[in-house]
Design a protein around this motif. Structure first.
Motif, PDB file in Angstrom:
ATOM      1  N   VAL A  64       1.089  -1.200  -0.044  1.00  0.00           N
ATOM      2  CA  VAL A  64       0.117   0.146  -0.283  1.00  0.00           C
ATOM      3  C   VAL A  64       0.860   1.342  -0.067  1.00  0.00           C
ATOM      4  O   VAL A  64       0.643   2.297  -0.626  1.00  0.00           O
ATOM      5  CB  VAL A  64      -1.038   0.032   1.304  1.00  0.00           C
ATOM      6  CG1 VAL A  64      -1.547   1.496   1.268  1.00  0.00           C
ATOM      7  CG2 VAL A  64      -1.850  -1.273   1.014  1.00  0.00           C
ATOM      8  N   ARG A  65       1.932   1.381   0.987  1.00  0.00           N
ATOM      9  CA  ARG A  65       2.665   2.487   0.771  1.00  0.00           C
ATOM     10  C   ARG A  65       3.438   2.796  -0.332  1.00  0.00           C
ATOM     11  O   ARG A  65       3.762   4.041  -0.661  1.00  0.00           O
ATOM     12  CB  ARG A  65       3.628   2.563   2.121  1.00  0.00           C
ATOM     13  CG  ARG A  65       4.538   1.222   2.185  1.00  0.00           C
ATOM     14  CD  ARG A  65       5.384   1.218   3.608  1.00  0.00           C
ATOM     15  NE  ARG A  65       6.247   0.151   3.619  1.00  0.00           N
ATOM     16  CZ  ARG A  65       5.914  -1.374   3.953  1.00  0.00           C
ATOM     17  NH1 ARG A  65       4.374  -1.331   4.134  1.00  0.00           N
ATOM     18  NH2 ARG A  65       6.813  -2.063   3.999  1.00  0.00           N
ATOM     19  N   CYS A  66       3.959   1.678  -1.019  1.00  0.00           N
ATOM     20  CA  CYS A  66       4.615   2.038  -2.552  1.00  0.00           C
ATOM     21  C   CYS A  66       3.220   2.583  -3.454  1.00  0.00           C
ATOM     22  O   CYS A  66       3.693   3.366  -4.365  1.00  0.00           O
ATOM     23  CB  CYS A  66       5.125   0.902  -2.820  1.00  0.00           C
ATOM     24  SG  CYS A  66       6.765   0.388  -1.876  1.00  0.00           S
ATOM     25  N   ARG A  67       2.083   1.865  -3.472  1.00  0.00           N
ATOM     26  CA  ARG A  67       1.395   2.219  -4.368  1.00  0.00           C
ATOM     27  C   ARG A  67       0.668   3.481  -4.167  1.00  0.00           C
ATOM     28  O   ARG A  67       0.560   4.282  -5.225  1.00  0.00           O
ATOM     29  CB  ARG A  67      -0.004   1.530  -4.234  1.00  0.00           C
ATOM     30  CG  ARG A  67      -0.048  -0.356  -4.785  1.00  0.00           C
ATOM     31  CD  ARG A  67      -1.096  -1.064  -4.261  1.00  0.00           C
ATOM     32  NE  ARG A  67      -2.217  -0.906  -5.005  1.00  0.00           N
ATOM     33  CZ  ARG A  67      -2.190  -1.440  -6.280  1.00  0.00           C
ATOM     34  NH1 ARG A  67      -1.022  -1.769  -7.045  1.00  0.00           N
ATOM     35  NH2 ARG A  67      -3.231  -1.417  -7.355  1.00  0.00           N
ATOM     36  N   GLN A  68       0.797   3.989  -2.734  1.00  0.00           N
ATOM     37  CA  GLN A  68       0.187   5.640  -2.806  1.00  0.00           C
ATOM     38  C   GLN A  68       1.638   6.534  -3.010  1.00  0.00           C
ATOM     39  O   GLN A  68       1.197   7.693  -3.762  1.00  0.00           O
ATOM     40  CB  GLN A  68       0.098   5.731  -1.269  1.00  0.00           C
ATOM     41  CG  GLN A  68      -1.076   4.930  -0.759  1.00  0.00           C
ATOM     42  CD  GLN A  68      -1.182   5.423   0.861  1.00  0.00           C
ATOM     43  OE1 GLN A  68      -0.538   4.789   1.554  1.00  0.00           O
ATOM     44  NE2 GLN A  68      -2.272   6.022   1.176  1.00  0.00           N
ATOM     45  N   THR A  69       2.495   6.007  -2.961  1.00  0.00           N
ATOM     46  CA  THR A  69       3.939   6.793  -3.459  1.00  0.00           C
ATOM     47  C   THR A  69       3.777   6.951  -5.156  1.00  0.00           C
ATOM     48  O   THR A  69       4.079   7.989  -5.553  1.00  0.00           O
ATOM     49  CB  THR A  69       4.974   6.237  -2.928  1.00  0.00           C
ATOM     50  OG1 THR A  69       5.289   6.147  -1.717  1.00  0.00           O
ATOM     51  CG2 THR A  69       6.448   7.255  -3.501  1.00  0.00           C
ATOM     52  N   ALA A  70       3.531   5.805  -5.758  1.00  0.00           N
ATOM     53  CA  ALA A  70       3.347   5.971  -7.233  1.00  0.00           C
ATOM     54  C   ALA A  70       2.289   6.651  -7.802  1.00  0.00           C
ATOM     55  O   ALA A  70       2.410   7.312  -8.672  1.00  0.00           O
ATOM     56  CB  ALA A  70       3.250   4.366  -7.618  1.00  0.00           C
ATOM     57  N   GLU A  71       1.301   6.624  -6.926  1.00  0.00           N
ATOM     58  CA  GLU A  71       0.078   7.263  -7.267  1.00  0.00           C
ATOM     59  C   GLU A  71       0.265   8.921  -7.463  1.00  0.00           C
ATOM     60  O   GLU A  71      -0.424   9.503  -7.914  1.00  0.00           O
ATOM     61  CB  GLU A  71      -1.153   6.804  -6.713  1.00  0.00           C
ATOM     62  CG  GLU A  71      -1.896   5.545  -6.745  1.00  0.00           C
ATOM     63  CD  GLU A  71      -2.330   5.269  -8.322  1.00  0.00           C
ATOM     64  OE1 GLU A  71      -2.714   6.099  -8.928  1.00  0.00           O
ATOM     65  OE2 GLU A  71      -2.218   4.174  -8.674  1.00  0.00           O
ATOM     66  N   ALA A  72       1.108   9.208  -6.443  1.00  0.00           N
ATOM     67  CA  ALA A  72       1.359  10.678  -6.375  1.00  0.00           C
ATOM     68  C   ALA A  72       2.106  11.036  -7.639  1.00  0.00           C
ATOM     69  O   ALA A  72       1.905  12.055  -8.179  1.00  0.00           O
ATOM     70  CB  ALA A  72       2.523  11.055  -5.184  1.00  0.00           C
ATOM     71  N   LEU A  73       3.013  10.234  -8.040  1.00  0.00           N
ATOM     72  CA  LEU A  73       3.866  10.381  -9.353  1.00  0.00           C
ATOM     73  C   LEU A  73       2.721  10.483 -10.468  1.00  0.00           C
ATOM     74  O   LEU A  73       2.927  11.332 -11.448  1.00  0.00           O
ATOM     75  CB  LEU A  73       4.886   9.346  -9.455  1.00  0.00           C
ATOM     76  CG  LEU A  73       5.758   9.593 -10.609  1.00  0.00           C
ATOM     77  CD1 LEU A  73       6.689  10.837 -10.276  1.00  0.00           C
ATOM     78  CD2 LEU A  73       6.540   8.188 -11.050  1.00  0.00           C
ATOM     79  N   ARG A  74       1.901   9.442 -10.525  1.00  0.00           N
ATOM     80  CA  ARG A  74       0.881   9.348 -11.735  1.00  0.00           C
ATOM     81  C   ARG A  74      -0.020  10.532 -11.779  1.00  0.00           C
ATOM     82  O   ARG A  74      -0.180  11.207 -12.872  1.00  0.00           O
ATOM     83  CB  ARG A  74      -0.026   8.220 -11.367  1.00  0.00           C
ATOM     84  CG  ARG A  74      -0.820   8.076 -12.651  1.00  0.00           C
ATOM     85  CD  ARG A  74      -2.104   6.975 -12.356  1.00  0.00           C
ATOM     86  NE  ARG A  74      -1.703   5.922 -11.981  1.00  0.00           N
ATOM     87  CZ  ARG A  74      -1.736   4.621 -12.461  1.00  0.00           C
ATOM     88  NH1 ARG A  74      -1.951   4.673 -13.710  1.00  0.00           N
ATOM     89  NH2 ARG A  74      -1.642   3.459 -11.830  1.00  0.00           N
ATOM     90  N   ARG A  75      -0.308  11.468 -10.525  1.00  0.00           N
ATOM     91  CA  ARG A  75      -0.995  12.508 -10.505  1.00  0.00           C
ATOM     92  C   ARG A  75      -0.013  13.796 -11.074  1.00  0.00           C
ATOM     93  O   ARG A  75      -0.668  14.770 -11.611  1.00  0.00           O
ATOM     94  CB  ARG A  75      -1.354  12.941  -9.076  1.00  0.00           C
ATOM     95  CG  ARG A  75      -2.584  12.140  -8.768  1.00  0.00           C
ATOM     96  CD  ARG A  75      -3.182  12.664  -7.489  1.00  0.00           C
ATOM     97  NE  ARG A  75      -2.016  12.653  -6.348  1.00  0.00           N
ATOM     98  CZ  ARG A  75      -1.835  11.615  -5.254  1.00  0.00           C
ATOM     99  NH1 ARG A  75      -2.506  10.469  -5.538  1.00  0.00           N
ATOM    100  NH2 ARG A  75      -1.095  11.902  -4.512  1.00  0.00           N
TER     101      ARG A  75
END
Length: 164
Positions: A64-75
């Motif tokens: 979850v913590r990596c997914r959230q970090t990657a999602e910030a990048l996607r935004r």
């Protein structure tokens, strides 16, 4: 541990942002970014976007913590970046990260979003201990992003930038 000369020309190594402690009964895999981590993740993503860093593909741990970090990048980035969330990066040794890079030789640039100690070990393997000592003398920080470029005609990797 070495990379093939035909690996991507640019590699981004992003350690996940600051996460909270596991709550009672919560698995480590499910730990979320804490409030500071959410801010950290967006700051590094925005800094990467401002500098024009747009990987062809992002390979992220499915934790979850990596997914959230990657999602910030996607935004923050625009373009055609492909995002893949992989269970095999969770609690994996640096060799697993290397294997994924070797399988990504058909793209120009790859970002790995993962965990320590694997991210720091891979950074040291690619850039060398001198680069590690200069860039991160106190260890690989949460939300730290190393940008490494392949030196033409060589198996060397050059640290181009480090965002923390």
């Amino acid at each position: 541990m070495t990379l093939l000369a035909s690996s991507p020309q640019r590699i981004y190594l992003l350690r996940h942002a600051k996460s909270g402690w596991a709550r009672p009964g919560e698995r480590d895999f499910d730990r979320r970014l804490d409030d500071a981590g959410l801010i950290e993740a967006q700051q590094v993503a925005d800094a990467a976007a401002r500098r024009g860093y747009r990987p062809s593909v992002v390979l992220s741990s499915s934790a979850v913590r990596c997914r959230q970090t990657a999602e910030a990048l996607r935004r923050s980035i625009d373009g055609e970046t492909e995002f893949r969330f992989l269970d095999e990066l969770y609690n994996a040794p640096a060799d697993t990260y290397v294997d994924l890079l070797e399988k990504s030789r058909d793209v120009d640039s790859v970002m790995l979003v993962g965990h320590n100690p694997a991210i720091e070990e891979l950074f040291a393997t690619l850039a060398g201990m001198d680069a590690v000592s200069r860039a991160i003398p106190e260890g690989y920080p949460t939300s730290g992003l190393a940008v490494l470029d392949h030196k033409a005609g060589d198996d060397e990797w050059i640290l181009t930038d480090f965002i923390d």
